[in-house]
Scaffold this motif. Sequence first.
Motif, mmCIF file in Angstrom:
data_model
loop_
_atom_site.group_PDB
_atom_site.id
_atom_site.type_symbol
_atom_site.label_atom_id
_atom_site.label_comp_id
_atom_site.label_asym_id
_atom_site.label_seq_id
_atom_site.Cartn_x
_atom_site.Cartn_y
_atom_site.Cartn_z
ATOM 1 N N ASP A 93 34.985 22.323 50.499
ATOM 2 C CA ASP A 93 35.919 22.731 51.548
ATOM 3 C C ASP A 93 35.958 21.675 52.648
ATOM 4 O O ASP A 93 35.085 21.625 53.497
ATOM 5 C CB ASP A 93 35.521 24.097 52.130
ATOM 6 C CG ASP A 93 36.623 24.680 53.010
ATOM 7 O OD1 ASP A 93 37.672 24.004 53.185
ATOM 8 O OD2 ASP A 93 36.453 25.804 53.512
ATOM 9 N N GLU A 94 36.954 20.833 52.588
ATOM 10 C CA GLU A 94 37.133 19.748 53.563
ATOM 11 C C GLU A 94 35.838 18.985 53.832
ATOM 12 O O GLU A 94 35.387 18.878 54.970
ATOM 13 C CB GLU A 94 37.704 20.307 54.866
ATOM 14 C CG GLU A 94 39.057 20.951 54.665
ATOM 15 C CD GLU A 94 39.796 21.144 55.985
ATOM 16 O OE1 GLU A 94 39.549 20.382 56.928
ATOM 17 O OE2 GLU A 94 40.622 22.059 56.052
ATOM 18 N N SER A 121 40.513 27.958 52.860
ATOM 19 C CA SER A 121 39.071 28.267 52.883
ATOM 20 C C SER A 121 38.814 29.666 52.340
ATOM 21 O O SER A 121 37.848 29.882 51.596
ATOM 22 C CB SER A 121 38.514 28.163 54.308
ATOM 23 O OG SER A 121 38.532 26.834 54.740
HETATM 24 MG MG MG Z 1 39.758 25.854 56.071
#
Ligand code: MG
Length: 244
Positions: A165-166, A45
């Motif tokens: 991000d995810e 991240s």
């Molecule tokens: Mg992360």
Amino acid sequence: MNDVKIDISGLRKSFGSVEVLRDIDQQVTAGEVVCVIGPSGSGKSTFLRCVNLLEEPTAGKVVVDGIELTDPDTDIDAARRRLGMVFQQFNLFSHLSVLSNLTVAQRKVLGRGKAEAEAVARENLERVGLADKAAAMPAQLSGGQQQRVGIARALSMNPDVMLFDEPTSALDPELVGDVLAVMRGLADEGMTMLVVTHEMQFAREVADRVLFMDGGGIVEQGPPADVIGAPKEERTRSFLARVL
Ligand code: MG
Ligand code: ADP
């Protein structure tokens, strides 16, 4: 020469005395889909957030489309508009309709008029399969639909590059597929994408390149068939043994 969209060199990030990213060099070319995998806390991240300067790098250079974001003279807000970002949490405005969620930034940031912003919004809702949800409120949508609205919102700013991000990590398993299908569609359209994900099947099928991160660095990278299918590094192997 390849058309380089993102050029990262000597990127480092520390929080206090903790070094979270160590000397990352990466280039992403136009139309490339790069998936970033790795254990929790490995810096994925932070890496993504440094690319659009949501985190300020401690050292190094980030260049997007030939514009150096890390140059103090760069108009960072203007440069950042080239990058669309989709987070794990959808962060929609709960008091606004889906359509308004998609038009607010277009109007405020890009200065588009109401009619144009709504036309762009509807086009992008169509793109994520939610043309019929323009008038809905976010709470009336499933998590997967909300995330697709999040993607449509980012696309409405006409980014050159999409950062994820995810995007499916907060979703119930049965809702993940629709979101991944939208992302796959973007990849097929030639969008340049940097995607942090735990979806190994998606990475295998859609990524041009996979980066395995551990301990703040890129330990191994290459085509998914190599990095996921036949990893060279022990750290990659033990990570994959845990997630596959
Ligand atoms: Mg992360
Ligand atoms: P990942 O996304 O791979 O799980 P992160 O980039 O979120 O990893 O975090 C990498 C490391 O940096 C972790 O040890 C995390 O605790 C630390 N970290 C992230 N953000 C901050 C912050 N704002 N302040 C201090 N430490 C942070």
